[in-house]
Design a protein around this motif. Structure first.
Motif, PDB file in Angstrom:
ATOM      1  N   GLY A  10      52.911 -25.236  22.501  1.00  0.00           N
ATOM      2  CA  GLY A  10      52.071 -24.168  21.957  1.00  0.00           C
ATOM      3  C   GLY A  10      52.838 -23.383  20.918  1.00  0.00           C
ATOM      4  O   GLY A  10      53.640 -22.510  21.256  1.00  0.00           O
ATOM      5  N   CYS A  11      52.607 -23.721  19.644  1.00  0.00           N
ATOM      6  CA  CYS A  11      53.395 -23.121  18.553  1.00  0.00           C
ATOM      7  C   CYS A  11      52.552 -22.141  17.737  1.00  0.00           C
ATOM      8  O   CYS A  11      52.465 -22.241  16.511  1.00  0.00           O
ATOM      9  CB  CYS A  11      53.965 -24.227  17.668  1.00  0.00           C
ATOM     10  SG  CYS A  11      55.105 -25.300  18.546  1.00  0.00           S
ATOM     11  N   GLY A  12      51.941 -21.182  18.427  1.00  0.00           N
ATOM     12  CA  GLY A  12      51.110 -20.189  17.740  1.00  0.00           C
ATOM     13  C   GLY A  12      51.833 -18.877  17.531  1.00  0.00           C
ATOM     14  O   GLY A  12      53.062 -18.840  17.366  1.00  0.00           O
ATOM     15  N   PHE A  14      52.655 -16.095  19.473  1.00  0.00           N
ATOM     16  CA  PHE A  14      53.725 -15.523  20.300  1.00  0.00           C
ATOM     17  C   PHE A  14      54.930 -16.450  20.440  1.00  0.00           C
ATOM     18  O   PHE A  14      56.028 -16.011  20.780  1.00  0.00           O
ATOM     19  CB  PHE A  14      53.190 -15.113  21.677  1.00  0.00           C
ATOM     20  CG  PHE A  14      54.036 -14.046  22.317  1.00  0.00           C
ATOM     21  CD1 PHE A  14      54.058 -12.752  21.791  1.00  0.00           C
ATOM     22  CD2 PHE A  14      54.842 -14.312  23.408  1.00  0.00           C
ATOM     23  CE1 PHE A  14      54.852 -11.758  22.340  1.00  0.00           C
ATOM     24  CE2 PHE A  14      55.648 -13.324  23.974  1.00  0.00           C
ATOM     25  CZ  PHE A  14      55.646 -12.048  23.433  1.00  0.00           C
ATOM     26  N   ALA A  15      54.733 -17.744  20.148  1.00  0.00           N
ATOM     27  CA  ALA A  15      55.837 -18.707  20.275  1.00  0.00           C
ATOM     28  C   ALA A  15      57.017 -18.318  19.381  1.00  0.00           C
ATOM     29  O   ALA A  15      58.176 -18.594  19.716  1.00  0.00           O
ATOM     30  CB  ALA A  15      55.339 -20.102  19.919  1.00  0.00           C
ATOM     31  N   LEU A  36      49.004 -29.116  19.578  1.00  0.00           N
ATOM     32  CA  LEU A  36      47.885 -30.012  19.251  1.00  0.00           C
ATOM     33  C   LEU A  36      47.766 -30.126  17.735  1.00  0.00           C
ATOM     34  O   LEU A  36      47.399 -31.173  17.211  1.00  0.00           O
ATOM     35  CB  LEU A  36      46.573 -29.459  19.824  1.00  0.00           C
ATOM     36  CG  LEU A  36      46.452 -29.434  21.354  1.00  0.00           C
ATOM     37  CD1 LEU A  36      45.141 -28.778  21.758  1.00  0.00           C
ATOM     38  CD2 LEU A  36      46.567 -30.828  21.935  1.00  0.00           C
ATOM     39  N   ASP A  37      48.084 -29.021  17.056  1.00  0.00           N
ATOM     40  CA  ASP A  37      48.111 -29.003  15.590  1.00  0.00           C
ATOM     41  C   ASP A  37      49.576 -29.261  15.174  1.00  0.00           C
ATOM     42  O   ASP A  37      50.409 -28.349  15.164  1.00  0.00           O
ATOM     43  CB  ASP A  37      47.626 -27.637  15.110  1.00  0.00           C
ATOM     44  CG  ASP A  37      47.662 -27.488  13.599  1.00  0.00           C
ATOM     45  OD1 ASP A  37      48.340 -28.304  12.938  1.00  0.00           O
ATOM     46  OD2 ASP A  37      47.035 -26.548  13.095  1.00  0.00           O
ATOM     47  N   ILE A  72      53.238 -21.905  25.977  1.00  0.00           N
ATOM     48  CA  ILE A  72      52.763 -20.678  25.303  1.00  0.00           C
ATOM     49  C   ILE A  72      51.401 -20.968  24.683  1.00  0.00           C
ATOM     50  O   ILE A  72      51.171 -20.760  23.487  1.00  0.00           O
ATOM     51  CB  ILE A  72      53.771 -20.202  24.231  1.00  0.00           C
ATOM     52  CG1 ILE A  72      55.188 -20.378  24.740  1.00  0.00           C
ATOM     53  CG2 ILE A  72      53.516 -18.730  23.853  1.00  0.00           C
ATOM     54  CD1 ILE A  72      56.219 -20.410  23.662  1.00  0.00           C
ATOM     55  N   PRO A  75      45.323 -19.390  28.404  1.00  0.00           N
ATOM     56  CA  PRO A  75      45.277 -19.653  29.843  1.00  0.00           C
ATOM     57  C   PRO A  75      44.432 -20.858  30.263  1.00  0.00           C
ATOM     58  O   PRO A  75      44.754 -21.513  31.258  1.00  0.00           O
ATOM     59  CB  PRO A  75      44.707 -18.360  30.434  1.00  0.00           C
ATOM     60  CG  PRO A  75      44.618 -17.385  29.344  1.00  0.00           C
ATOM     61  CD  PRO A  75      45.045 -17.980  28.070  1.00  0.00           C
ATOM     62  N   SER A  77      44.392 -23.739  29.211  1.00  0.00           N
ATOM     63  CA  SER A  77      45.179 -24.984  29.213  1.00  0.00           C
ATOM     64  C   SER A  77      46.407 -24.898  30.135  1.00  0.00           C
ATOM     65  O   SER A  77      47.146 -25.871  30.257  1.00  0.00           O
ATOM     66  CB  SER A  77      45.635 -25.307  27.780  1.00  0.00           C
ATOM     67  OG  SER A  77      46.343 -24.206  27.245  1.00  0.00           O
ATOM     68  N   HIS A  78      46.623 -23.743  30.766  1.00  0.00           N
ATOM     69  CA  HIS A  78      47.853 -23.595  31.569  1.00  0.00           C
ATOM     70  C   HIS A  78      47.902 -24.568  32.752  1.00  0.00           C
ATOM     71  O   HIS A  78      48.929 -25.210  32.989  1.00  0.00           O
ATOM     72  CB  HIS A  78      47.995 -22.151  32.082  1.00  0.00           C
ATOM     73  CG  HIS A  78      48.368 -21.177  31.007  1.00  0.00           C
ATOM     74  ND1 HIS A  78      48.430 -19.816  31.208  1.00  0.00           N
ATOM     75  CD2 HIS A  78      48.705 -21.353  29.691  1.00  0.00           C
ATOM     76  CE1 HIS A  78      48.791 -19.200  30.087  1.00  0.00           C
ATOM     77  NE2 HIS A  78      48.955 -20.115  29.151  1.00  0.00           N
ATOM     78  N   PHE A 125      56.765  -7.782  30.596  1.00  0.00           N
ATOM     79  CA  PHE A 125      56.776  -6.319  30.444  1.00  0.00           C
ATOM     80  C   PHE A 125      57.768  -5.661  31.402  1.00  0.00           C
ATOM     81  O   PHE A 125      58.396  -4.673  31.065  1.00  0.00           O
ATOM     82  CB  PHE A 125      55.376  -5.728  30.637  1.00  0.00           C
ATOM     83  CG  PHE A 125      54.549  -5.708  29.373  1.00  0.00           C
ATOM     84  CD1 PHE A 125      54.674  -6.688  28.399  1.00  0.00           C
ATOM     85  CD2 PHE A 125      53.616  -4.693  29.154  1.00  0.00           C
ATOM     86  CE1 PHE A 125      53.899  -6.681  27.246  1.00  0.00           C
ATOM     87  CE2 PHE A 125      52.839  -4.674  27.997  1.00  0.00           C
ATOM     88  CZ  PHE A 125      52.974  -5.656  27.053  1.00  0.00           C
ATOM     89  N   GLN A 161      45.507 -11.683  16.842  1.00  0.00           N
ATOM     90  CA  GLN A 161      45.076 -12.519  17.977  1.00  0.00           C
ATOM     91  C   GLN A 161      43.538 -12.516  18.019  1.00  0.00           C
ATOM     92  O   GLN A 161      42.939 -11.868  18.888  1.00  0.00           O
ATOM     93  CB  GLN A 161      45.651 -11.981  19.283  1.00  0.00           C
ATOM     94  CG  GLN A 161      47.160 -12.152  19.411  1.00  0.00           C
ATOM     95  CD  GLN A 161      47.716 -11.353  20.583  1.00  0.00           C
ATOM     96  OE1 GLN A 161      48.012 -10.186  20.449  1.00  0.00           O
ATOM     97  NE2 GLN A 161      47.833 -11.998  21.725  1.00  0.00           N
ATOM     98  N   HIS A 178      49.786  -7.209  32.645  1.00  0.00           N
ATOM     99  CA  HIS A 178      51.158  -6.687  32.511  1.00  0.00           C
ATOM    100  C   HIS A 178      51.312  -5.372  33.287  1.00  0.00           C
ATOM    101  O   HIS A 178      52.310  -5.135  33.948  1.00  0.00           O
ATOM    102  CB  HIS A 178      51.478  -6.375  31.042  1.00  0.00           C
ATOM    103  CG  HIS A 178      51.657  -7.570  30.159  1.00  0.00           C
ATOM    104  ND1 HIS A 178      52.569  -8.554  30.391  1.00  0.00           N
ATOM    105  CD2 HIS A 178      51.042  -7.913  28.986  1.00  0.00           C
ATOM    106  CE1 HIS A 178      52.524  -9.456  29.409  1.00  0.00           C
ATOM    107  NE2 HIS A 178      51.597  -9.089  28.556  1.00  0.00           N
TER     108      HIS A 178
END
Ligand SMILES: NC(=O)c1ccc[n+]([C@@H]2O[C@H](COP(=O)([O-])OP(=O)(O)OC[C@H]3O[C@@H](n4cnc5c(N)ncnc54)[C@H](O)[C@@H]3O)[C@@H](O)[C@H]2O)c1
Length: 351
Positions: A10-12, A14-15, A36-37, A72, A75, A77-78, A125, A161, A178
């Motif tokens: 997951g390279c979006g 927050f990564a 995926l991308d 990352i 949810p 896909s977690h 947090f 986001q 959090h």
């Protein structure tokens, strides 16, 4: 000892923080990226000097010899990704919120336990420097009887986001998780909760204001306040403010990390701000530092064979509060917490 080898999925948005933080973390390196991308993974690979790039997590886990994965993604896909890692017998870090349902969350914890892999939820947090300082200060004040943990902002979070504006469950699911975890961090387990929600911004699908009253197992009361609709004199995003009252004094974490501690001897004040890394970006410095701290904790836990502080099992207690809050808001009655049950079977009381 050689570095632990991690693969990041997951390279979006927050990564980027995870990747910077891995570069600060001793004892582990990210050796492969997956999204995926593939172009997103490729972009971070070039920026952070990582050679292996994948668009399929199963392929990455088959081809690379990994000690752990760092997930990352959103949810939904977690669960499949955590279960995939468990099948490959690879330790797992997974971002919050753990899963879209308690059933999924329990299944993920059970899958990791059955596979014998360590599972940590990236609940950062409680790793923020001011939170650690507030907890330490409260330690000497006797039994806590009241807490207030609050997030009141009008920050326009949707541009960075955009998915948050589309989710029918918004502020409790994304941020409340959090603060509910912080309530447990400061005050112990929760017995019962009552919640009211509002949607002030009509463009959103979910709630942007929530007020949750927690009855703690200790008998204390804790108030968790969440708002993305509060146009206040000072815009404090993404600061979390905290007030803790105990038998022998109080702790208050105010704007800009001002920590005031009242004891029998008087009042002391100091700034309990984070270390600011060169790559940090205002106003997210405390969050970014907490990512380094939790990832360093993960490496130490793996090396020493310890359970992480926010293990999957521990986080079942936090995520139940999220779903309990929605249930209470919907039914109008308090939610009775059941998380004193075992993560793997959801039936037997935990020791
Ligand atoms: N702890 C914090 O302070 C904090 C802050 C922001 C976001 N988050 C959490 O981080 C997670 C990701 O949020 P984001 O804002 O970075 O999202 P994002 O949409 O920017 O990035 C998610 C990435 O995951 C990829 N992805 C989805 N499914 C995948 C799969 N099966 N395999 C590989 N890649 C896949 C997507 O293509 C996308 O690039 C969420 O759970 C969010 O709650 C935490």
């Amino acid at each position: 000892m050689s570095n632990l080898r991690g693969g990041l999925i997951g390279c979006g948005y927050f990564a980027r923080n995870h990747l910077h933080a891995w570069q600060e973390t001793s004892g582990a390196s990210i050796v492969a990226l997956c999204d995926l991308d593939a172009s997103r993974a490729q972009g971070y690979a070039e920026e952070f000097g990582i050679e292996a790039v994948y668009s399929d997590a199963d392929e990455m886990l088959r081809d690379e010899s990994l000690d752990f994965v760092d997930i990352i993604t959103h949810p939904d896909s977690h669960r499949p990704l955590v279960e995939l890692a468990a099948r490959h017998r690879v330790h797992v870090i997974c971002q919050k919120p753990l899963a879209p349902s308690l059933e999924d969350a329990r299944a993920m914890v059970a899958a990791c336990r059955a596979a014998g892999v360590t599972f940590m939820v990236h609940e950062n947090f409680r790793w923020r420097a001011p939170m650690r300082a507030a907890k330490e200060a409260a330690g000497g004040l006797g039994k806590l009887f009241f807490g207030r943990i609050y997030w009141r902002t009008a920050f326009e979070v949707y541009s960075r986001q955009p998915y948050l504006a589309e989710d029918p469950r918004f502020i409790i699911y994304d941020v409340g998780v959090h603060l509910l975890d912080l309530a447990r961090f400061f005050m112990g387990e929760v017995e019962q909760l009552y919640c009211q929600i509002q949607r002030v911004n009509p463009k959103l699908k979910g709630e942007d204001v929530a007020t949750i009253v927690l009855k703690m197992a200790s008998g204390a009361t804790c108030l968790v306040e969440l708002s993305y609709a509060s146009k206040l004199e000072e815009e404090l995003f993404p600061q979390v403010l905290v007030e803790l009252e105990a038998a022998d004094g109080s702790v208050s974490l105010g704007p800009d990390f001002r920590l005031a501690v009242v004891t029998r001897d008087g009042v002391t004040c100091r700034t309990a701000g984070p270390h600011i890394f060169p790559w940090a970006s205002a106003p997210n410095e405390a969050t970014q530092e907490s990512v380094v701290r939790i990832q360093q904790h993960w490496v130490e836990c793996l090396r020493e064979g310890r359970e992480p502080e926010t293990s999957g099992d521990d986080n079942l207690r936090t995520i139940e509060l999220v779903f309990g809050a929605y249930e209470s808001a919907e039914t109008g009655v308090p939610y009775q917490v059941t998380a004193t049950r075992c993560g793997s079977c959801a039936k037997e009381p935990r020791p």
